[in-house]
Design a protein around this motif. Structure first.
Motif, short mmCIF file in Angstrom:
data_model
loop_
_atom_site.label_atom_id
_atom_site.label_comp_id
_atom_site.label_asym_id
_atom_site.label_seq_id
_atom_site.Cartn_x
_atom_site.Cartn_y
_atom_site.Cartn_z
N MET A 87 0.84 -1.17 0.00
CA MET A 87 0.00 0.00 0.00
C MET A 87 0.89 1.24 0.00
O MET A 87 1.88 1.31 0.71
CB MET A 87 -0.89 -0.01 1.25
N SER A 88 0.53 2.21 -0.81
CA SER A 88 1.32 3.44 -0.87
C SER A 88 0.90 4.39 0.23
O SER A 88 -0.19 4.29 0.78
CB SER A 88 1.15 4.09 -2.25
N LYS A 89 1.79 5.32 0.55
CA LYS A 89 1.50 6.35 1.53
C LYS A 89 1.22 7.65 0.81
O LYS A 89 1.94 8.02 -0.11
CB LYS A 89 2.68 6.52 2.48
N SER A 90 0.19 8.35 1.24
CA SER A 90 -0.21 9.60 0.61
C SER A 90 -0.31 10.71 1.65
O SER A 90 -0.62 10.45 2.81
CB SER A 90 -1.58 9.45 -0.05
N ALA A 91 -0.07 11.93 1.18
CA ALA A 91 -0.23 13.10 2.04
C ALA A 91 -1.02 14.16 1.30
O ALA A 91 -0.83 14.37 0.10
CB ALA A 91 1.12 13.65 2.47
N VAL A 92 -1.90 14.81 2.02
CA VAL A 92 -2.61 15.98 1.54
C VAL A 92 -2.01 17.17 2.29
O VAL A 92 -2.05 17.20 3.52
CB VAL A 92 -4.13 15.89 1.81
N ILE A 93 -1.43 18.09 1.54
CA ILE A 93 -0.75 19.24 2.13
C ILE A 93 -1.37 20.50 1.54
O ILE A 93 -1.46 20.62 0.32
CB ILE A 93 0.76 19.19 1.87
N TYR A 94 -1.77 21.43 2.39
CA TYR A 94 -2.51 22.59 1.90
C TYR A 94 -2.16 23.84 2.69
O TYR A 94 -1.59 23.79 3.79
CB TYR A 94 -4.02 22.33 2.03
N TRP A 95 -2.53 24.98 2.14
CA TRP A 95 -2.57 26.26 2.83
C TRP A 95 -3.94 26.84 2.59
O TRP A 95 -4.47 26.76 1.49
CB TRP A 95 -1.50 27.22 2.32
N SER A 96 -4.51 27.43 3.64
CA SER A 96 -5.85 28.02 3.52
C SER A 96 -5.94 29.26 4.38
O SER A 96 -5.56 29.23 5.54
CB SER A 96 -6.91 27.00 3.95
N GLY A 97 -6.41 30.34 3.79
CA GLY A 97 -6.58 31.57 4.53
C GLY A 97 -7.99 31.76 5.05
O GLY A 97 -8.21 32.33 6.11
N THR A 98 -8.98 31.26 4.31
CA THR A 98 -10.38 31.47 4.66
C THR A 98 -11.09 30.18 5.08
O THR A 98 -12.23 30.23 5.52
CB THR A 98 -11.15 32.05 3.47
N GLY A 99 -10.43 29.05 4.89
CA GLY A 99 -11.05 27.76 5.18
C GLY A 99 -11.55 27.04 3.96
O GLY A 99 -11.88 25.85 4.02
N ASN A 100 -11.63 27.72 2.81
CA ASN A 100 -12.13 27.09 1.59
C ASN A 100 -11.22 25.94 1.13
O ASN A 100 -11.69 24.83 0.87
CB ASN A 100 -12.28 28.11 0.47
N THR A 101 -9.94 26.21 1.05
CA THR A 101 -9.00 25.17 0.59
C THR A 101 -8.84 24.10 1.66
O THR A 101 -8.65 22.93 1.34
CB THR A 101 -7.66 25.79 0.18
N GLU A 102 -8.97 24.45 2.93
CA GLU A 102 -8.92 23.46 3.99
C GLU A 102 -10.08 22.47 3.86
O GLU A 102 -9.90 21.26 4.02
CB GLU A 102 -8.97 24.13 5.35
#
Length: 142
Positions: A1-16
């Motif tokens: 099984m592969s390992k995955s990461a979700v990495i983000y930046w959000s200022g307003t919560g939309n991208t979060e």
């Protein structure tokens, strides 16, 4: 099984919110996926994951957020060769040029892109969140 990461930046919560839905799609597809804000993970650590879903909204003149995400991505960029990558983010103006530029940067670095980057205007609605979940599932299949 592969390992995955979700990495983000959000200022307003939309991208979060988008990031959480992408994570749900990955985990729902059986991936071992983790969620990080861009200021809580080092690029070298992010590069240890087999698959990356990266999220950042358009800022200013349609660019990646400049104080946290751009420095993180600039450090990660030379480590992307052969990595399976999905891109996503929200915007409030423009035509998505920041996403096209970001896709080009990833491709030039040798990343394997999971389709086109997913863009959502303003806050993601239920349809947009379903598209985010589908993006996570699609990344799991690469």
């Amino acid at each position: 099984m592969s390992k995955s990461a979700v990495i983000y930046w959000s200022g307003t919560g939309n991208t979060e919110a988008m990031a959480q839905a992408v994570l749900d799609g990955l985990n729902g597809a059986g991936e071992d996926a983790a969620l990080f804000s861009a200021d809580s993970v080092r690029a070298a650590d992010a590069a240890q994951y087999d698959k990356l879903a990266l999220g950042c909204p358009a800022m200013g003149a349609e660019v990646l957020e400049e104080s946290v995400f751009e420095p993180f991505f600039t450090e990660l960029e030379p480590l992307l060769s052969g990595k399976k990558i999905a891109l996503f983010g929200s915007y409030g103006w423009g035509d998505g040029q920041w996403m096209r530029d970001w896709q080009d940067r990833c491709a030039a670095a040798g990343a394997v892109l999971c389709g086109e980057g997913l863009t959502v205007n303003e806050a993601p609605d239920d349809i947009a969140l379903a598209e985010c979940t589908a993006l996570g599932k699609a990344l799991s299949l690469l």
